[in-house]
Design an enzyme around this catalytic site. Structure first.
Site, short mmCIF file in Angstrom:
data_model
loop_
_atom_site.label_atom_id
_atom_site.label_comp_id
_atom_site.label_asym_id
_atom_site.label_seq_id
_atom_site.Cartn_x
_atom_site.Cartn_y
_atom_site.Cartn_z
CD GLU A 161 24.74 55.52 45.44
OE1 GLU A 161 24.38 54.90 46.54
OE2 GLU A 161 24.47 55.87 44.50
CB CYS A 189 22.69 45.45 41.74
SG CYS A 189 23.89 46.62 42.37
CB CYS A 230 23.54 41.96 40.37
SG CYS A 230 25.01 41.01 41.21
CB CYS A 278 29.23 46.98 39.61
SG CYS A 278 29.59 45.14 40.30
CB CYS A 315 28.05 50.88 53.53
SG CYS A 315 27.62 49.81 52.06
CB CYS A 344 24.32 48.40 45.99
SG CYS A 344 25.47 48.05 45.32
N1 SAH Z 1 29.68 43.46 44.58
C1 SAH Z 1 29.49 42.88 46.19
C2 SAH Z 1 29.06 44.07 47.09
C3 SAH Z 1 28.04 45.00 46.67
S1 SAH Z 1 26.54 44.91 46.59
C4 SAH Z 1 28.26 41.78 46.27
O1 SAH Z 1 27.64 41.44 45.02
O2 SAH Z 1 28.06 41.47 47.33
C5 SAH Z 1 26.01 44.46 48.38
C6 SAH Z 1 24.77 43.41 48.63
O3 SAH Z 1 23.83 44.36 48.20
C7 SAH Z 1 24.77 42.45 47.69
O4 SAH Z 1 24.33 41.33 48.22
C8 SAH Z 1 23.81 42.79 46.40
O5 SAH Z 1 23.45 41.93 45.96
C9 SAH Z 1 22.87 43.67 47.35
N2 SAH Z 1 21.93 44.60 46.54
C10 SAH Z 1 22.16 45.08 45.46
N3 SAH Z 1 21.05 45.94 44.95
C11 SAH Z 1 20.05 45.66 46.06
C12 SAH Z 1 18.79 46.16 45.90
N4 SAH Z 1 18.31 47.07 45.12
N5 SAH Z 1 18.11 45.75 46.93
C13 SAH Z 1 18.56 44.93 48.05
N6 SAH Z 1 19.87 44.42 47.82
C14 SAH Z 1 20.58 44.97 47.03
#
Ligand code: SAH
Length: 356
Positions: free
Chosen positions: A90, A117, A114, A110, A103, A333
């Site tokens: 995406e 996510c 997390c 990944c 973005c 994300c």
């Molecule tokens: N892997 C990298 C970049 C990708 S995610 C990182 O961890 O920074 C970019 C940001 O979006 C990260 O801070 C991630 O934790 C956040 N993110 C992911 N899923 C999310 C969600 N469902 N709601 C809000 N933020 C989210």
């Protein structure tokens, strides 16, 4: 077939040289790709016909197919792209005043784990190539009208950018090159979960970009639960590497903190976070959770967000609450890809951590 947007090393230059084509044709083709928004080789109207006909025999221009294109009233547009091997990624275009921010993704899936996510639920399938990263930029750029240009890039899509620096750095070199997209490195932000050796490599090789580090917790005990990869790293090393990046770059760092109701949004978390960031030249970006279908995490109430932010502000921390632009089109994300996976065949089984 070679991807014409693959910059390492530039295969187009070599191909043209082999055929004795004068050097200015290379510049013309690049101009068509990055500025002229050509849709095909055929459309590069000032190239000799023979060259226009020969190029598609050796080079592919578009390797991805747009399988979904969503738009919202606030001007956010999101593309779900199918890669040549059938994988999906995406990318997003955000409009904010005069800003035109994209973005982009760096991996299919990944591996950082997390728990909240959508991107990492099925692990990582592969790294994107530099050409695939550049192709996202060009597809999003072509959504703009003729008189508008991209102004900013955030590397915050699917994947962990610092786990794919070999492809990301050449792709960003194209983005910032005056003969590429011409977006200054000061307007490019790389967001990372915090991989200290890769942050150190970035400090050494190219520290012109803005760095954003995703924290999500003020201590390792909680972070180990929310960000699985933290078990092998730890906040101490991450902050040390980030401090060194700040030293090398002179650029204010950003820390990101996704607020999950009841898990990391309490006053006590804010107090400890303030203690962690005190004395650091940093901006704290607080992101209220954007719910992911099938996961048990919740968005905190507005009052809970305010309370959290107040504690930090009172402690002198520079806090910014990120607007939830594009949340209606699953713009966080990995959400659109996941929605698509769930709607089609076998969904990846989420294994959300039970946090008591
Ligand atoms: N892997 C990298 C970049 C990708 S995610 C990182 O961890 O920074 C970019 C940001 O979006 C990260 O801070 C991630 O934790 C956040 N993110 C992911 N899923 C999310 C969600 N469902 N709601 C809000 N933020 C989210």
């Amino acid at each position: 077939m070679i991807h014409i947007l693959e910059p390492t090393p530039d295969p187009l230059q070599a191909w043209l040289a082999e055929r004795g084509v004068p050097g200015f044709r290379f510049r013309q083709i690049r101009h068509w790709l990055f500025t002229g928004r050509a849709a095909s080789f055929e459309a590069m109207s000032d190239l000799p016909k023979s060259l226009r006909e020969e190029l598609p025999g050796s080079f592919s221009l578009w390797t991805m197919r747009v399988v979904d294109h969503k738009k919202t009233e606030d001007g956010t547009e999101k593309l779900l792209l199918e890669l040549s091997d059938g994988q999906q990624i995406e990318c997003v275009l955000l409009r904010d005043g005069v800003r035109r921010t994209i973005c982009i993704s760096t991996q299919v899936g990944c591996a950082m784990g997390c728990v909240f996510c959508a991107s990492g639920l099925a692990g990582v399938a592969r790294n994107l190539t530099a050409g695939e990263i550049v192709e996202q930029m060009l597809l999003l750029d072509r959504l703009l009208p003729a008189d508008e240009r991209l102004s900013h890039i955030v590397v915050m899509g699917m994947g962990e950018p610092l786990a794919n620096l070999d492809a990301l750095l050449p792709a960003l070199a194209e983005a910032s090159s005056p003969t590429g997209l011409g977006i200054s490195a000061r307007r490019i932000t790389i967001s990372t979960v915090g991989l200290p050796p890769a942050i150190e490599r970035l400090s050494r090789e190219n520290c012109r970009f803005n760095l954003a580090v995703s924290l999500h917790a003020p201590d390792d005990h909680l972070r180990d639960q929310l960000v699985k990869v933290n078990k092998n790293i730890g906040l101490g090393d991450i902050l040390q590497a980030a401090d060194a990046y700040f030293e090398a770059s002179g650029r204010r760092l950003t820390y990101e903190y996704v607020l999950l109701a009841g898990l990391n949004d309490q006053v006590e978390h804010a107090r400890r976070l303030a203690a962690l960031l005190r004395g650091r030249t940093a901006l704290l970006n607080v992101i209220p959770y954007n719910p992911v279908a099938g996961l048990p995490y919740r968005t905190p109430s507005g009052a809970a967000v305010d309370r959290f932010v107040e504690v930090l502000r009172a402690a002198g921390i520079n806090v910014f609450v990120r607007e939830r632009k594009g949340s209606k089109i699953d713009a966080a994300c990995g959400q659109l890809r996941r929605a698509n996976m769930l709607a089609s065949k076998t969904p990846p089984e989420p294994t959300p951590l039970e946090l008591a």
